[in-house]
Design a protein around this motif. Structure first.
Motif, PDB file in Angstrom:
ATOM      1  N   GLY A  44      17.427  53.502   1.022  1.00 37.55           N
ATOM      2  CA  GLY A  44      16.147  54.177   1.121  1.00 37.55           C
ATOM      3  C   GLY A  44      15.016  53.445   0.421  1.00 37.55           C
ATOM      4  O   GLY A  44      13.864  53.488   0.866  1.00 37.55           O
ATOM      5  N   LEU A  45      15.328  52.755  -0.677  1.00 38.72           N
ATOM      6  CA  LEU A  45      14.290  52.082  -1.450  1.00 38.72           C
ATOM      7  C   LEU A  45      13.945  50.702  -0.905  1.00 38.72           C
ATOM      8  O   LEU A  45      12.776  50.306  -0.904  1.00 38.72           O
ATOM      9  CB  LEU A  45      14.735  51.929  -2.910  1.00 38.72           C
ATOM     10  CG  LEU A  45      14.699  53.171  -3.798  1.00 38.72           C
ATOM     11  CD1 LEU A  45      15.235  52.820  -5.176  1.00 38.72           C
ATOM     12  CD2 LEU A  45      13.287  53.720  -3.904  1.00 38.72           C
ATOM     13  N   HIS A  46      14.949  49.971  -0.453  1.00 33.41           N
ATOM     14  CA  HIS A  46      14.772  48.560  -0.139  1.00 33.41           C
ATOM     15  C   HIS A  46      14.773  48.359   1.368  1.00 33.41           C
ATOM     16  O   HIS A  46      15.800  48.523   2.023  1.00 33.41           O
ATOM     17  CB  HIS A  46      15.901  47.752  -0.793  1.00 33.41           C
ATOM     18  CG  HIS A  46      15.634  46.282  -0.862  1.00 33.41           C
ATOM     19  ND1 HIS A  46      16.475  45.351  -0.320  1.00 33.41           N
ATOM     20  CD2 HIS A  46      14.601  45.584  -1.413  1.00 33.41           C
ATOM     21  CE1 HIS A  46      16.001  44.138  -0.531  1.00 33.41           C
ATOM     22  NE2 HIS A  46      14.865  44.257  -1.194  1.00 33.41           N
ATOM     23  N   ARG A  47      13.614  48.015   1.914  1.00 29.45           N
ATOM     24  CA  ARG A  47      13.500  47.890   3.365  1.00 29.45           C
ATOM     25  C   ARG A  47      14.416  46.830   3.962  1.00 29.45           C
ATOM     26  O   ARG A  47      15.056  47.079   4.991  1.00 29.45           O
ATOM     27  CB  ARG A  47      12.047  47.594   3.741  1.00 29.45           C
ATOM     28  CG  ARG A  47      11.130  48.790   3.619  1.00 29.45           C
ATOM     29  CD  ARG A  47       9.709  48.395   3.952  1.00 29.45           C
ATOM     30  NE  ARG A  47       8.800  49.530   3.847  1.00 29.45           N
ATOM     31  CZ  ARG A  47       7.489  49.435   3.943  1.00 29.45           C
ATOM     32  NH1 ARG A  47       6.932  48.245   4.141  1.00 29.45           N
ATOM     33  NH2 ARG A  47       6.731  50.494   3.848  1.00 29.45           N
ATOM     34  N   PRO A  48      14.511  45.614   3.384  1.00 29.76           N
ATOM     35  CA  PRO A  48      15.443  44.633   3.966  1.00 29.76           C
ATOM     36  C   PRO A  48      16.889  45.140   4.028  1.00 29.76           C
ATOM     37  O   PRO A  48      17.589  44.905   5.005  1.00 29.76           O
ATOM     38  CB  PRO A  48      15.303  43.428   3.029  1.00 29.76           C
ATOM     39  CG  PRO A  48      13.919  43.532   2.480  1.00 29.76           C
ATOM     40  CD  PRO A  48      13.682  45.004   2.315  1.00 29.76           C
ATOM     41  N   THR A  49      17.320  45.840   2.979  1.00 26.12           N
ATOM     42  CA  THR A  49      18.668  46.409   3.003  1.00 26.12           C
ATOM     43  C   THR A  49      18.791  47.461   4.094  1.00 26.12           C
ATOM     44  O   THR A  49      19.812  47.556   4.779  1.00 26.12           O
ATOM     45  CB  THR A  49      18.997  47.025   1.631  1.00 26.12           C
ATOM     46  OG1 THR A  49      18.894  46.026   0.621  1.00 26.12           O
ATOM     47  CG2 THR A  49      20.412  47.596   1.623  1.00 26.12           C
ATOM     48  N   ARG A  50      17.742  48.269   4.266  1.00 27.83           N
ATOM     49  CA  ARG A  50      17.744  49.295   5.309  1.00 27.83           C
ATOM     50  C   ARG A  50      17.858  48.666   6.691  1.00 27.83           C
ATOM     51  O   ARG A  50      18.643  49.106   7.532  1.00 27.83           O
ATOM     52  CB  ARG A  50      16.483  50.133   5.199  1.00 27.83           C
ATOM     53  CG  ARG A  50      16.454  51.378   6.074  1.00 27.83           C
ATOM     54  CD  ARG A  50      15.091  52.042   6.003  1.00 27.83           C
ATOM     55  NE  ARG A  50      14.575  52.045   4.634  1.00 27.83           N
ATOM     56  CZ  ARG A  50      13.318  52.295   4.324  1.00 27.83           C
ATOM     57  NH1 ARG A  50      12.430  52.539   5.274  1.00 27.83           N
ATOM     58  NH2 ARG A  50      12.930  52.289   3.068  1.00 27.83           N
ATOM     59  N   TRP A  51      17.090  47.617   6.920  1.00 30.09           N
ATOM     60  CA  TRP A  51      17.107  46.961   8.227  1.00 30.09           C
ATOM     61  C   TRP A  51      18.444  46.264   8.476  1.00 30.09           C
ATOM     62  O   TRP A  51      18.975  46.304   9.582  1.00 30.09           O
ATOM     63  CB  TRP A  51      15.966  45.940   8.313  1.00 30.09           C
ATOM     64  CG  TRP A  51      14.615  46.564   8.242  1.00 30.09           C
ATOM     65  CD1 TRP A  51      14.268  47.833   8.613  1.00 30.09           C
ATOM     66  CD2 TRP A  51      13.419  45.966   7.731  1.00 30.09           C
ATOM     67  NE1 TRP A  51      12.930  48.059   8.381  1.00 30.09           N
ATOM     68  CE2 TRP A  51      12.378  46.941   7.852  1.00 30.09           C
ATOM     69  CE3 TRP A  51      13.098  44.721   7.203  1.00 30.09           C
ATOM     70  CZ2 TRP A  51      11.071  46.695   7.451  1.00 30.09           C
ATOM     71  CZ3 TRP A  51      11.788  44.459   6.816  1.00 30.09           C
ATOM     72  CH2 TRP A  51      10.790  45.439   6.938  1.00 30.09           C
ATOM     73  N   VAL A 106      26.022  50.487   9.749  1.00 36.12           N
ATOM     74  CA  VAL A 106      26.278  51.866   9.326  1.00 36.12           C
ATOM     75  C   VAL A 106      26.428  52.782  10.538  1.00 36.12           C
ATOM     76  O   VAL A 106      27.351  53.606  10.600  1.00 36.12           O
ATOM     77  CB  VAL A 106      25.144  52.363   8.405  1.00 36.12           C
ATOM     78  CG1 VAL A 106      25.215  53.876   8.228  1.00 36.12           C
ATOM     79  CG2 VAL A 106      25.229  51.685   7.053  1.00 36.12           C
ATOM     80  N   GLN A 107      25.544  52.655  11.510  1.00 35.24           N
ATOM     81  CA  GLN A 107      25.636  53.502  12.698  1.00 35.24           C
ATOM     82  C   GLN A 107      26.925  53.238  13.465  1.00 35.24           C
ATOM     83  O   GLN A 107      27.524  54.151  14.034  1.00 35.24           O
ATOM     84  CB  GLN A 107      24.424  53.266  13.601  1.00 35.24           C
ATOM     85  CG  GLN A 107      23.113  53.749  13.016  1.00 35.24           C
ATOM     86  CD  GLN A 107      23.114  55.248  12.747  1.00 35.24           C
ATOM     87  OE1 GLN A 107      23.710  56.033  13.474  1.00 35.24           O
ATOM     88  NE2 GLN A 107      22.446  55.655  11.672  1.00 35.24           N
ATOM     89  N   PHE A 108      27.357  51.983  13.501  1.00 35.36           N
ATOM     90  CA  PHE A 108      28.588  51.637  14.210  1.00 35.36           C
ATOM     91  C   PHE A 108      29.818  52.228  13.519  1.00 35.36           C
ATOM     92  O   PHE A 108      30.657  52.885  14.154  1.00 35.36           O
ATOM     93  CB  PHE A 108      28.722  50.120  14.311  1.00 35.36           C
ATOM     94  CG  PHE A 108      30.026  49.661  14.894  1.00 35.36           C
ATOM     95  CD1 PHE A 108      30.245  49.714  16.265  1.00 35.36           C
ATOM     96  CD2 PHE A 108      31.046  49.188  14.075  1.00 35.36           C
ATOM     97  CE1 PHE A 108      31.456  49.296  16.807  1.00 35.36           C
ATOM     98  CE2 PHE A 108      32.257  48.779  14.607  1.00 35.36           C
ATOM     99  CZ  PHE A 108      32.457  48.827  15.972  1.00 35.36           C
TER     100      PHE A 108
END
Length: 299
Positions: free
Chosen positions: A136-143, A149-151
């Protein structure tokens, strides 16, 4: 990594506007806690809630009686041609329950299953909450983590059972692993969404006031995400309970799931029915307890 305004999305149109306390205080009030329109402003009170409790309880009891009557009719009519269906007669439940309680096996299985559930939930929370905060905090990690994660989360936790047994052997370890695999995703995704939805203006104000990292976490992050995280844990708890029972049918010799198979192998269908009913009752009790403990209180 630090909690700074640039780490959070500021273009989310669905984010609620910050509350203007000065505007709220300027609204006329009376000593009874009513606003200018005369309506009560006290949180948590809705007109007619107490008046609805009586009819709701009566209809609830009526629904239970209707289900019990339909259950008895089904076994009475269909039991003539099916010994198994006849054994599922609700009138035989008290004696089967007494038999399981006398042997002590039911209480032991209840304790074993509950401990496995709590251990799996604890591991899921310990892994899912920090990972959700990071995403949630780190955009590169989110992307970077979005597709993996969805898979992985769309893979049924029970499909990992052969892998868990092969790696961890028989016993409680693979059961706890499957419970964790089922519970971690609601916690992780709920935490990540709550963190990403924090209004960056709150963060900017805290920075302006000179808050350090620890104060930022305590005054901005934790209060903002706590309700969503608690609700995510409650959701994960229900999913974990559903997965726990079939997981206990794989290479273990204790637990409620094992007891269902054990009763089936002994052709004790009445005891099997009692265990199934106990699973439902205990699951409902766990959800009620989670609702009481994990629902944020106003005030």
């Amino acid at each position: 990594m630090s909690l700074v305004p640039a780490d959070l999305d500021s273009e989310d149109p669905g984010r609620p506007e910050p509350r203007d306390d000065a505007t709220l205080e300027a609204r006329p009030r009376d000593p009874a806690g009513r606003g200018a329109d005369g309506a009560s402003r006290r949180p948590g009170r809705r007109p007619g809630v107490r008046a609805e409790r009586g009819p709701a309880l009566a209809w609830g009891v009526l629904g239970v009686l209707a289900v019990g009557l339909a259950w008895w009719a089904l076994t009475a009519v269909g039991g003539a041609g099916s010994p198994m269906l006849a054994a599922l007669d609700p009138l035989g439940v008290p004696s089967a329950l007494a038999s399981l309680l006398d042997t002590g096996v039911l209480v032991q299985d209840l304790v074993t299953s509950t401990l496995r559930l709590l251990l799996g939930m604890g591991i899921a929370a310990a892994l899912g909450i920090p990972a959700g905060v990071l995403i949630g905090l780190h955009r590169p990690t989110r992307w970077a983590s979005a597709l993996p994660v969805q898979f992985v989360r769309m893979i049924s936790p029970l499909s990992w059972a052969p892998v868990a047994v092969a790696l961890l052997g028989v016993g409680s370890a693979p059961v706890v692993f499957l419970v964790t695999a089922a519970a971690i995703w609601p916690i992780l995704l709920g935490t990540a969404a709550a963190v990403a939805a924090i209004d960056p203006r709150y963060v900017a104000v805290a920075h302006t006031l000179g808050a350090n990292r620890r104060e930022m976490l305590r005054t901005v992050l934790v209060p903002s995400v706590r309700p969503a995280v608690l609700q995510s844990i409650r959701l994960a708890l229900g999913i974990a309970w559903v997965v726990l029972v079939p997981a206990e049918m794989l290479g273990v010799t204790s637990g409620l799931g094992y007891e269902i198979l054990n009763a089936r192998d002994r052709l004790a269908y009445d005891e099997m029915l009692v265990v199934i009913l106990v699973i439902g009752v205990l699951g409902a009790a766990i959800d009620l307890l989670a609702r009481l403990l994990l629902t944020p209180r106003r005030g």
